[in-house]
Design a protein around this motif. Structure first.
Motif, mmCIF file in Angstrom:
data_model
loop_
_atom_site.group_PDB
_atom_site.id
_atom_site.type_symbol
_atom_site.label_atom_id
_atom_site.label_comp_id
_atom_site.label_asym_id
_atom_site.label_seq_id
_atom_site.Cartn_x
_atom_site.Cartn_y
_atom_site.Cartn_z
ATOM 1 N N LEU A 88 41.664 35.371 18.326
ATOM 2 C CA LEU A 88 41.872 36.750 17.877
ATOM 3 C C LEU A 88 41.832 37.752 19.022
ATOM 4 N N GLY A 89 41.667 37.247 20.270
ATOM 5 C CA GLY A 89 41.691 38.146 21.420
ATOM 6 C C GLY A 89 40.377 38.879 21.598
ATOM 7 N N SER A 90 40.373 39.805 22.521
ATOM 8 C CA SER A 90 39.144 40.562 22.769
ATOM 9 C C SER A 90 39.490 42.009 23.095
ATOM 10 N N ASP A 91 38.535 42.890 22.850
ATOM 11 C CA ASP A 91 38.699 44.305 23.193
ATOM 12 C C ASP A 91 37.944 44.550 24.492
ATOM 13 N N ILE A 92 38.613 45.190 25.440
ATOM 14 C CA ILE A 92 37.976 45.434 26.744
ATOM 15 C C ILE A 92 37.188 46.737 26.654
ATOM 16 N N ARG A 93 35.871 46.633 26.729
ATOM 17 C CA ARG A 93 35.018 47.813 26.516
ATOM 18 C C ARG A 93 34.673 48.461 27.859
ATOM 19 N N SER A 94 35.659 49.038 28.505
ATOM 20 C CA SER A 94 35.449 49.630 29.832
ATOM 21 C C SER A 94 35.388 51.161 29.780
ATOM 22 N N GLU A 95 35.317 51.723 28.549
ATOM 23 C CA GLU A 95 35.402 53.194 28.413
ATOM 24 C C GLU A 95 34.263 53.892 29.161
ATOM 25 N N LEU A 96 33.043 53.316 29.037
ATOM 26 C CA LEU A 96 31.876 53.951 29.646
ATOM 27 C C LEU A 96 32.059 54.066 31.164
ATOM 28 N N THR A 99 34.551 56.727 32.108
ATOM 29 C CA THR A 99 34.047 58.110 32.102
ATOM 30 C C THR A 99 33.383 58.456 33.436
ATOM 31 N N LEU A 100 32.945 57.418 34.162
ATOM 32 C CA LEU A 100 32.358 57.652 35.491
ATOM 33 C C LEU A 100 33.429 57.705 36.572
ATOM 34 N N GLY A 101 34.681 57.427 36.166
ATOM 35 C CA GLY A 101 35.800 57.514 37.102
ATOM 36 C C GLY A 101 36.232 56.182 37.680
ATOM 37 N N ALA A 102 35.742 55.062 37.099
ATOM 38 C CA ALA A 102 36.108 53.744 37.636
ATOM 39 C C ALA A 102 37.583 53.443 37.367
ATOM 40 N N ASP A 103 38.249 52.878 38.370
ATOM 41 C CA ASP A 103 39.662 52.518 38.222
ATOM 42 C C ASP A 103 39.797 51.323 37.280
ATOM 43 N N ARG A 104 40.882 51.360 36.481
ATOM 44 C CA ARG A 104 41.150 50.262 35.545
ATOM 45 C C ARG A 104 42.581 49.770 35.696
ATOM 46 N N SER A 105 42.792 48.516 35.281
ATOM 47 C CA SER A 105 44.153 47.968 35.283
ATOM 48 C C SER A 105 44.888 48.515 34.058
ATOM 49 N N GLU A 106 46.160 48.180 33.949
ATOM 50 C CA GLU A 106 46.944 48.618 32.787
ATOM 51 C C GLU A 106 46.334 48.123 31.489
ATOM 52 N N GLU A 107 45.745 46.908 31.542
ATOM 53 C CA GLU A 107 45.124 46.328 30.328
ATOM 54 C C GLU A 107 43.803 46.996 29.988
ATOM 55 N N GLY A 108 43.243 47.773 30.934
ATOM 56 C CA GLY A 108 41.952 48.411 30.688
ATOM 57 C C GLY A 108 40.797 47.691 31.365
ATOM 58 N N CYS A 109 41.097 46.636 32.153
ATOM 59 C CA CYS A 109 40.030 45.933 32.881
ATOM 60 C C CYS A 109 39.620 46.762 34.102
ATOM 61 N N LEU A 110 38.338 46.660 34.458
ATOM 62 C CA LEU A 110 37.870 47.359 35.653
ATOM 63 C C LEU A 110 38.375 46.628 36.886
ATOM 64 N N THR A 111 38.825 47.379 37.863
ATOM 65 C CA THR A 111 39.263 46.748 39.109
ATOM 66 C C THR A 111 38.082 46.753 40.078
ATOM 67 N N VAL A 112 37.883 45.620 40.735
ATOM 68 C CA VAL A 112 36.748 45.468 41.656
ATOM 69 C C VAL A 112 37.237 44.864 42.975
ATOM 70 N N ALA A 125 30.808 45.495 38.518
ATOM 71 C CA ALA A 125 31.264 44.929 37.238
ATOM 72 C C ALA A 125 31.485 43.421 37.388
ATOM 73 N N ALA A 126 31.242 42.702 36.298
ATOM 74 C CA ALA A 126 31.426 41.243 36.298
ATOM 75 C C ALA A 126 31.788 40.787 34.892
ATOM 76 N N GLY A 127 32.490 39.675 34.795
ATOM 77 C CA GLY A 127 32.784 39.070 33.485
ATOM 78 C C GLY A 127 34.100 39.524 32.906
ATOM 79 N N ASP A 128 34.189 39.458 31.593
ATOM 80 C CA ASP A 128 35.459 39.715 30.908
ATOM 81 C C ASP A 128 35.973 41.143 31.098
ATOM 82 N N VAL A 129 35.072 42.084 31.424
ATOM 83 C CA VAL A 129 35.511 43.464 31.597
ATOM 84 C C VAL A 129 36.315 43.623 32.899
ATOM 85 N N VAL A 130 36.219 42.590 33.748
ATOM 86 C CA VAL A 130 37.001 42.541 34.991
ATOM 87 C C VAL A 130 38.184 41.598 34.742
#
Ligand SMILES: Cc1cc2nc3c(=O)[nH]c(=O)nc-3n(C[C@H](O)[C@H](O)[C@H](O)COP(=O)(O)OP(=O)(O)OC[C@H]3O[C@@H](n4cnc5c(N)ncnc54)[C@H](O)[C@@H]3O)c2cc1C
Length: 162
Positions: A88-96, A99-112, A125-130
């Motif tokens: 069923l997929g997953s929702d990337i919870r990178s909103e928080l 809000t601090l200004g972290a860069d994200r990919s098009e999918e919403g993953c945090l870039t590290v 950041a580590a894990g599925d959010v990346v």
């Protein structure tokens, strides 16, 4: 999973690809498309057919779990499987972090960077959010890298001597 009767519950390309992946473990894989979910595109549908994966459309989320099986109500009647694999997929919870200004990919993953540092100093950041493999061992490995980097970055600012 190996040589078991496997049901994959998920729609679209994701469900189809997961069913094809699990075909390496068993010759008996059935793809159950949840009600309202899109069907896999023609390319995936062709591969599903070639892999002898039966697809059943419009399956409600009605599961009855037994000690050694799961019974699933489908438009073709109740079917019995050894195991049920949710796709069923997953929702990337990178909103928080965003809000601090972290860069994200098009999918919403945090870039590290290669040491799990986000674009915000002091935020890691580590894990599925990346963007990555979405596997437990990978998430744990990234967690280890992040922890070491945090320690080293703290030490840079102010030595952590006793
Ligand atoms: C159906 C399924 C089967 C899988 N099978 C396997 C498998 O066989 N092998 C394998 O290696 N991996 C498997 N995975 C992938 C694996 O579960 C993930 O890669 C792993 O859990 C990632 O760990 P994580 O800590 O990054 O994220 P998660 O385990 O998702 O943990 C993130 C946590 O953060 C919490 N959270 C989110 N937002 C906030 C917020 N704003 N505030 C506070 N808390 C928040 C969430 O509630 C959650 O508890 C599977 C995943 C799924 C969905």
């Amino acid at each position: 999973m190996t040589d078991k009767r496997i049901a994959v519950y998920g729609g679209g390309e994701r469900g189809g690809k997961e069913a094809l992946f699990l075909r390496s473990y068993s010759a008996d894989v059935t793809l159950l498309l949840p009600i309202g979910e899109p069907r896999p595109g023609p390319h995936i549908a062709e591969r599903l057919e070639a892999a002898a994966i039966v697809t059943i459309n419009d399956v409600p989320d009605s599961f009855r779990f037994q000690s050694d099986a799961v019974l699933i109500d489908t438009p073709d009647g109740a079917l019995r499987f050894d195991t049920l694999y949710p796709a069923l997929g997953s929702d990337i919870r990178s909103e928080l972090a965003a809000t601090l200004g972290a860069d994200r990919s098009e999918e919403g993953c945090l870039t590290v960077d290669t040491h799990q540092r986000t674009s915000v100093p002091g935020l890691y950041a580590a894990g599925d959010v990346v963007l990555g493999l979405d596997q437990i061992s990978h998430a744990m490995g990234e967690g280890g890298v992040a922890a070491t980097t945090i320690r080293n970055d703290l030490d840079e600012g102010k030595p952590t001597w006793r």
